[in-house]
Design a protein around this motif. Structure first.
Motif, PDB file in Angstrom:
ATOM      1  N   GLN A 379       5.431  -6.279  20.877  1.00  0.00           N
ATOM      2  CA  GLN A 379       6.859  -6.053  21.101  1.00  0.00           C
ATOM      3  C   GLN A 379       7.228  -4.592  20.899  1.00  0.00           C
ATOM      4  OE1 GLN A 379       9.382  -8.417  18.520  1.00  0.00           O
ATOM      5  NE2 GLN A 379      10.962  -6.835  18.557  1.00  0.00           N
ATOM      6  N   TRP A 380       6.596  -3.956  19.920  1.00  0.00           N
ATOM      7  CA  TRP A 380       6.930  -2.572  19.592  1.00  0.00           C
ATOM      8  C   TRP A 380       6.008  -1.566  20.263  1.00  0.00           C
ATOM      9  CZ3 TRP A 380      11.531  -1.615  17.626  1.00  0.00           C
ATOM     10  CH2 TRP A 380      12.190  -2.655  16.963  1.00  0.00           C
ATOM     11  N   GLY A 381       5.258  -2.018  21.270  1.00  0.00           N
ATOM     12  CA  GLY A 381       4.509  -1.093  22.113  1.00  0.00           C
ATOM     13  C   GLY A 381       3.153  -0.676  21.603  1.00  0.00           C
ATOM     14  N   THR A 382       2.549  -1.435  20.690  1.00  0.00           N
ATOM     15  CA  THR A 382       1.224  -1.091  20.184  1.00  0.00           C
ATOM     16  C   THR A 382       0.174  -1.303  21.263  1.00  0.00           C
ATOM     17  OG1 THR A 382       1.881  -1.771  17.962  1.00  0.00           O
ATOM     18  CG2 THR A 382      -0.483  -1.592  18.396  1.00  0.00           C
ATOM     19  N   PRO A 383      -0.692  -0.329  21.518  1.00  0.00           N
ATOM     20  CA  PRO A 383      -1.753  -0.515  22.516  1.00  0.00           C
ATOM     21  C   PRO A 383      -2.662  -1.683  22.140  1.00  0.00           C
ATOM     22  CG  PRO A 383      -1.519   1.804  21.941  1.00  0.00           C
ATOM     23  CD  PRO A 383      -0.678   1.042  20.963  1.00  0.00           C
ATOM     24  N   GLU A 384      -3.157  -2.376  23.133  1.00  0.00           N
ATOM     25  CA  GLU A 384      -3.998  -3.552  22.909  1.00  0.00           C
ATOM     26  C   GLU A 384      -5.201  -3.229  22.030  1.00  0.00           C
ATOM     27  OE1 GLU A 384      -5.587  -7.283  22.861  1.00  0.00           O
ATOM     28  OE2 GLU A 384      -3.594  -6.710  23.613  1.00  0.00           O
ATOM     29  N   ASP A 385      -5.806  -2.068  22.225  1.00  0.00           N
ATOM     30  CA  ASP A 385      -6.999  -1.713  21.452  1.00  0.00           C
ATOM     31  C   ASP A 385      -6.716  -1.555  19.969  1.00  0.00           C
ATOM     32  OD1 ASP A 385      -8.447  -1.747  23.776  1.00  0.00           O
ATOM     33  OD2 ASP A 385      -8.522   0.445  24.004  1.00  0.00           O
ATOM     34  N   ASP A 386      -5.451  -1.399  19.593  1.00  0.00           N
ATOM     35  CA  ASP A 386      -5.104  -1.207  18.181  1.00  0.00           C
ATOM     36  C   ASP A 386      -4.661  -2.493  17.483  1.00  0.00           C
ATOM     37  OD1 ASP A 386      -5.614   1.496  18.493  1.00  0.00           O
ATOM     38  OD2 ASP A 386      -3.515   2.015  18.880  1.00  0.00           O
ATOM     39  N   ILE A 387      -4.505  -3.573  18.248  1.00  0.00           N
ATOM     40  CA  ILE A 387      -3.935  -4.787  17.669  1.00  0.00           C
ATOM     41  C   ILE A 387      -4.928  -5.535  16.788  1.00  0.00           C
ATOM     42  CG2 ILE A 387      -2.974  -7.069  18.187  1.00  0.00           C
ATOM     43  CD1 ILE A 387      -1.555  -5.812  20.574  1.00  0.00           C
ATOM     44  N   GLN A 388      -6.095  -5.830  17.318  1.00  0.00           N
ATOM     45  CA  GLN A 388      -7.065  -6.594  16.530  1.00  0.00           C
ATOM     46  C   GLN A 388      -7.533  -5.832  15.296  1.00  0.00           C
ATOM     47  OE1 GLN A 388      -7.566  -9.849  17.347  1.00  0.00           O
ATOM     48  NE2 GLN A 388      -8.461  -9.960  15.293  1.00  0.00           N
ATOM     49  N   PRO A 389      -7.792  -4.522  15.391  1.00  0.00           N
ATOM     50  CA  PRO A 389      -8.140  -3.787  14.162  1.00  0.00           C
ATOM     51  C   PRO A 389      -7.064  -3.897  13.086  1.00  0.00           C
ATOM     52  CG  PRO A 389      -8.753  -2.486  16.074  1.00  0.00           C
ATOM     53  CD  PRO A 389      -7.973  -3.668  16.590  1.00  0.00           C
ATOM     54  N   TYR A 390      -5.800  -3.926  13.489  1.00  0.00           N
ATOM     55  CA  TYR A 390      -4.739  -4.092  12.488  1.00  0.00           C
ATOM     56  C   TYR A 390      -4.824  -5.483  11.867  1.00  0.00           C
ATOM     57  CZ  TYR A 390      -0.150  -4.341  10.281  1.00  0.00           C
ATOM     58  OH  TYR A 390       0.869  -4.485   9.363  1.00  0.00           O
ATOM     59  N   ILE A 391      -4.979  -6.518  12.691  1.00  0.00           N
ATOM     60  CA  ILE A 391      -5.067  -7.881  12.182  1.00  0.00           C
ATOM     61  C   ILE A 391      -6.247  -8.040  11.232  1.00  0.00           C
ATOM     62  CG2 ILE A 391      -5.517 -10.281  12.884  1.00  0.00           C
ATOM     63  CD1 ILE A 391      -3.903  -9.693  15.443  1.00  0.00           C
ATOM     64  N   ASP A 392      -7.320  -7.342  11.498  1.00  0.00           N
ATOM     65  CA  ASP A 392      -8.527  -7.416  10.665  1.00  0.00           C
ATOM     66  C   ASP A 392      -8.531  -6.401   9.527  1.00  0.00           C
ATOM     67  OD1 ASP A 392      -9.493  -9.402  12.349  1.00  0.00           O
ATOM     68  OD2 ASP A 392     -10.627  -7.995  13.594  1.00  0.00           O
ATOM     69  N   GLY A 393      -7.417  -5.705   9.342  1.00  0.00           N
ATOM     70  CA  GLY A 393      -7.379  -4.601   8.392  1.00  0.00           C
ATOM     71  C   GLY A 393      -7.529  -5.035   6.938  1.00  0.00           C
ATOM     72  N   THR A 394      -8.267  -4.230   6.180  1.00  0.00           N
ATOM     73  CA  THR A 394      -8.480  -4.510   4.749  1.00  0.00           C
ATOM     74  C   THR A 394      -7.886  -3.429   3.849  1.00  0.00           C
ATOM     75  OG1 THR A 394     -10.647  -3.437   4.850  1.00  0.00           O
ATOM     76  CG2 THR A 394     -10.575  -5.832   5.181  1.00  0.00           C
ATOM     77  N   SER A 395      -7.220  -2.439   4.445  1.00  0.00           N
ATOM     78  CA  SER A 395      -6.588  -1.403   3.620  1.00  0.00           C
ATOM     79  C   SER A 395      -5.405  -2.009   2.872  1.00  0.00           C
ATOM     80  CB  SER A 395      -6.137  -0.225   4.482  1.00  0.00           C
ATOM     81  OG  SER A 395      -5.183  -0.637   5.438  1.00  0.00           O
ATOM     82  N   LEU A 396      -4.999  -1.346   1.811  1.00  0.00           N
ATOM     83  CA  LEU A 396      -3.966  -1.881   0.924  1.00  0.00           C
ATOM     84  C   LEU A 396      -2.753  -0.964   0.879  1.00  0.00           C
ATOM     85  CD1 LEU A 396      -6.213  -2.970  -2.097  1.00  0.00           C
ATOM     86  CD2 LEU A 396      -5.432  -4.370  -0.156  1.00  0.00           C
ATOM     87  N   PRO A 397      -1.599  -1.508   0.519  1.00  0.00           N
ATOM     88  CA  PRO A 397      -0.405  -0.665   0.352  1.00  0.00           C
ATOM     89  C   PRO A 397      -0.666   0.485  -0.614  1.00  0.00           C
ATOM     90  CG  PRO A 397       0.208  -2.972   0.369  1.00  0.00           C
ATOM     91  CD  PRO A 397      -1.293  -2.945   0.334  1.00  0.00           C
ATOM     92  N   VAL A 398       0.113   1.558  -0.456  1.00  0.00           N
ATOM     93  CA  VAL A 398      -0.143   2.783  -1.211  1.00  0.00           C
ATOM     94  C   VAL A 398       0.994   3.081  -2.179  1.00  0.00           C
ATOM     95  CG1 VAL A 398      -1.535   3.784   0.635  1.00  0.00           C
ATOM     96  CG2 VAL A 398       0.945   4.210   0.573  1.00  0.00           C
ATOM     97  N   ALA A 399       0.678   3.888  -3.178  1.00  0.00           N
ATOM     98  CA  ALA A 399       1.720   4.462  -4.041  1.00  0.00           C
ATOM     99  C   ALA A 399       2.511   5.478  -3.230  1.00  0.00           C
ATOM    100  CB  ALA A 399       1.085   5.119  -5.252  1.00  0.00           C
ATOM    101  N   THR A 400       3.783   5.620  -3.548  1.00  0.00           N
ATOM    102  CA  THR A 400       4.618   6.493  -2.732  1.00  0.00           C
ATOM    103  C   THR A 400       4.678   7.929  -3.227  1.00  0.00           C
ATOM    104  OG1 THR A 400       6.640   5.931  -3.956  1.00  0.00           O
ATOM    105  CG2 THR A 400       6.052   4.515  -2.093  1.00  0.00           C
ATOM    106  N   GLY A 401       4.187   8.191  -4.437  1.00  0.00           N
ATOM    107  CA  GLY A 401       4.132   9.557  -4.922  1.00  0.00           C
ATOM    108  C   GLY A 401       5.484  10.185  -5.170  1.00  0.00           C
ATOM    109  N   ASP A 402       6.449   9.399  -5.621  1.00  0.00           N
ATOM    110  CA  ASP A 402       7.798   9.920  -5.806  1.00  0.00           C
ATOM    111  C   ASP A 402       8.041  10.346  -7.248  1.00  0.00           C
ATOM    112  OD1 ASP A 402       8.024   7.524  -7.155  1.00  0.00           O
ATOM    113  OD2 ASP A 402       9.312   6.563  -5.670  1.00  0.00           O
ATOM    114  N   PHE A 403       9.295  10.642  -7.581  1.00  0.00           N
ATOM    115  CA  PHE A 403       9.615  11.215  -8.882  1.00  0.00           C
ATOM    116  C   PHE A 403       9.488  10.215 -10.033  1.00  0.00           C
ATOM    117  CE2 PHE A 403      13.477   9.185  -7.661  1.00  0.00           C
ATOM    118  CZ  PHE A 403      14.234   8.967  -8.802  1.00  0.00           C
TER     119      PHE A 403
END
Length: 508
Positions: A379-403
């Motif tokens: 819906q938001w225009g992601t190329p097809e080649d990028d969709i499955q890698p996102y679904i299979d992604g194992t990276s984790l949310p990050v710290a935001t490094g704020d004050f």
């Protein structure tokens, strides 16, 4: 039902709500021209229905953006004079918003329902009844008990109805409407005056079933048997399945996307929740949702909710150092970018949760979860080649490094994990619902997901910074103008008229 003969049929005039001193130019201008009619005829039913659709989203800033969008933690405010991000419910804003709802789209939709029934327009009546459910479920999910069965009557005092009874009537209304729509798959209603589907009965059937599915999951914590029955009926009859089924409200230069209007006022930015998830997951939607910062065009930056005035003085919390919404949401596109109503991706995440509950959702929880992600990315225009890698992604949310050294929001990946499936489903649904903070806040209350950062501060002793606001307080104007009904309203709420009192479907 006897309804007031007061309608906004043609959107032509401008009436600015002067709500609070020093910032009146920042509040949306409400298009309104009320005409007292003795009767709607066939030529005016369509415009009345269009009015009910568009005006459902009226007072966008003071009804949605300054409350549910912040409670859902899609955005944070960068304006010191807006205390709603610090859990203060400014009564004048909500009072004005509720007044617009009850005196504009409500009379329109009730009269359309009445006249289509009298005229034998079964498809038009069914479509209008579906929209009525959509309109009113938003309001009861804000406040709890509301005037429902007798709203629109000529009585001087209108009683409040309890939320459970209202929800049961929603399902009755949808039963009746869906039966008609199923029997008229090629039917049409209101033509181009239907700003969502152009009158297509088949599309309205899918929307009605998806709405039934949403409401079924909403009550699953208090009436599991009813929830299962309604959810399985919805799936069997046919819910939204593709992005071609997405429900958007068509706009133009006169009846515009009101979110696009308020971005001109430069008052809110990306939240820390969004930053932690979108960056951590390498989410390709980040550039579709938000813009890089002005000071650093290679970076997307968010901020915590509930910033104190002293926090807002820090350089890192200034407009130029935080991410605004993406260009599609900015004022030049306000007559082009359609208003979000409901996405097909949501129906997949609802079905995924239903499958976790053991219901027949025509698919496994994992497959439905993955399809929900896929549809949102497409819906938001992601190329097809990028969709499955996102679904299979194992990276984790990050710290935001704020004050305040904000840590990662959670420790779950995108890749489906049965042990964390419920949190994953609701985290991805939250991302996919954007920018519909109204619905996102309701689901956060119901499920507790995605996780929230505590607000930096709260100015409301009834709603501490580490708590999720559970509802909007009843509006001040009702205590003045509908005083006889308010004791009953609080009794039906089941607790004090406070921000942390839980709604009927939010018992835990």
């Amino acid at each position: 039902m006897k309804t007031k003969k007061l309608y906004s049929i043609v959107v032509v005039g401008l009436l600015t709500l002067f709500i609070f001193g020093g910032c009146t130019e920042d509040f949306e201008e409400i298009n309104t021209n009320r005409t007292k009619l003795t009767e709607l005829d066939q030529s005016t039913l369509g415009p009345a229905f269009a009015n009910a659709q568009w005006r459902t989203f009226s007072a966008y800033q003071i009804f949605q953006n300054l409350f549910s969008d912040l409670y859902a933690q899609y955005f944070t405010t960068i304006t010191p004079n807006f205390p709603s991000d610090r859990h203060v419910q400014v009564g004048r804003w909500i009072d004005a918003s509720y007044r617009v709802f009850s005196t504009d789209p409500v009379p329109s939709i009730l009269e359309v329902i009445e006249k289509t029934a009298e005229n034998g327009d079964d498809v038009g009546n069914a479509v209008a009844r579906v929209w009525k459910v959509h309109m009113f479920h938003r309001i009861t999910d804000y406040f709890g008990p509301i005037p429902y069965f007798e709203l629109g009557s000529s009585e001087s005092s209108v009683p409040y109805d309890d939320q459970q009874t209202i929800y049961m009537d929603f399902f009755n209304e949808l039963d009746a409407a869906i039966a008609v729509l199923e029997s008229n798959p090629g039917g049409s209603a209101f033509g181009t005056n239907d700003l969502i589907y152009g009158g297509d009965a088949g599309q309205w059937l899918k929307f009605a079933n998806s709405l039934r599915l949403r409401l079924a999951l909403r009550i699953s914590g208090v009436d599991a048997a009813k929830a299962r029955t309604e959810a399985e009926k919805a799936v069997a009859s046919g819910v939204m399945l593709t992005n071609g089924d997405n429900a958007f409200l068509a706009v133009n230069d006169a009846s515009f996307n009101q979110l696009n209007q308020i971005t001109a006022w430069n008052e809110f930015r990306m939240s820390a929740n969004m930053e932690s998830l979108l960056k951590g997951y390498n989410d390709p939607r980040i550039s579709a949702y938000f813009a890089p910062t002005v000071d650093n065009p290679n970076e997307y930056e968010g901020a915590r909710n509930g910033l104190k005035q002293s926090d807002l003085a820090l350089p890192e919390n200034k407009a130029n150092t935080l991410s605004n919404m993406a260009d599609i949401f900015l004022p030049p596109s306000q007559g082009i970018n359609p208003q979000t109503v409901m996405y097909s991706a949501e129906s997949y995440f609802l079905r995924a949760e239903g499958a976790l509950n053991g219901w027949n959702m025509d698919g496994t929880a994992e497959d439905l979860y993955n399809m929900g992600i896929r549809l949102s990315l497409e819906q938001w225009g992601t190329p097809e080649d990028d969709i499955q890698p996102y679904i299979d992604g194992t990276s984790l949310p990050v710290a935001t490094g704020d004050f305040v050294n904000t840590p990662p929001l959670t420790d779950i990946p995108v890749l489906y994990d049965p042990a964390n499936a419920l949190e994953q489903i609701h985290t991805q649904k939250w991302l996919a619902l954007y920018p519909n903070g109204w619905e996102a806040w309701a689901e956060m209350r119901r499920t507790g997901f995605p996780r929230q950062y505590p607000r930096i501060s709260s100015d409301n002793p009834d709603a501490p910074a580490d708590q999720i606001v559970r509802r909007m307080r009843f509006v001040d104007g009702e205590y003045i103008n509908n005083a006889r009904a308010m004791d009953g309203a609080v009794e039906k709420l089941g607790g004090p008229d406070k921000e942390l009192t839980r709604l009927w479907w939010d018992p835990n």
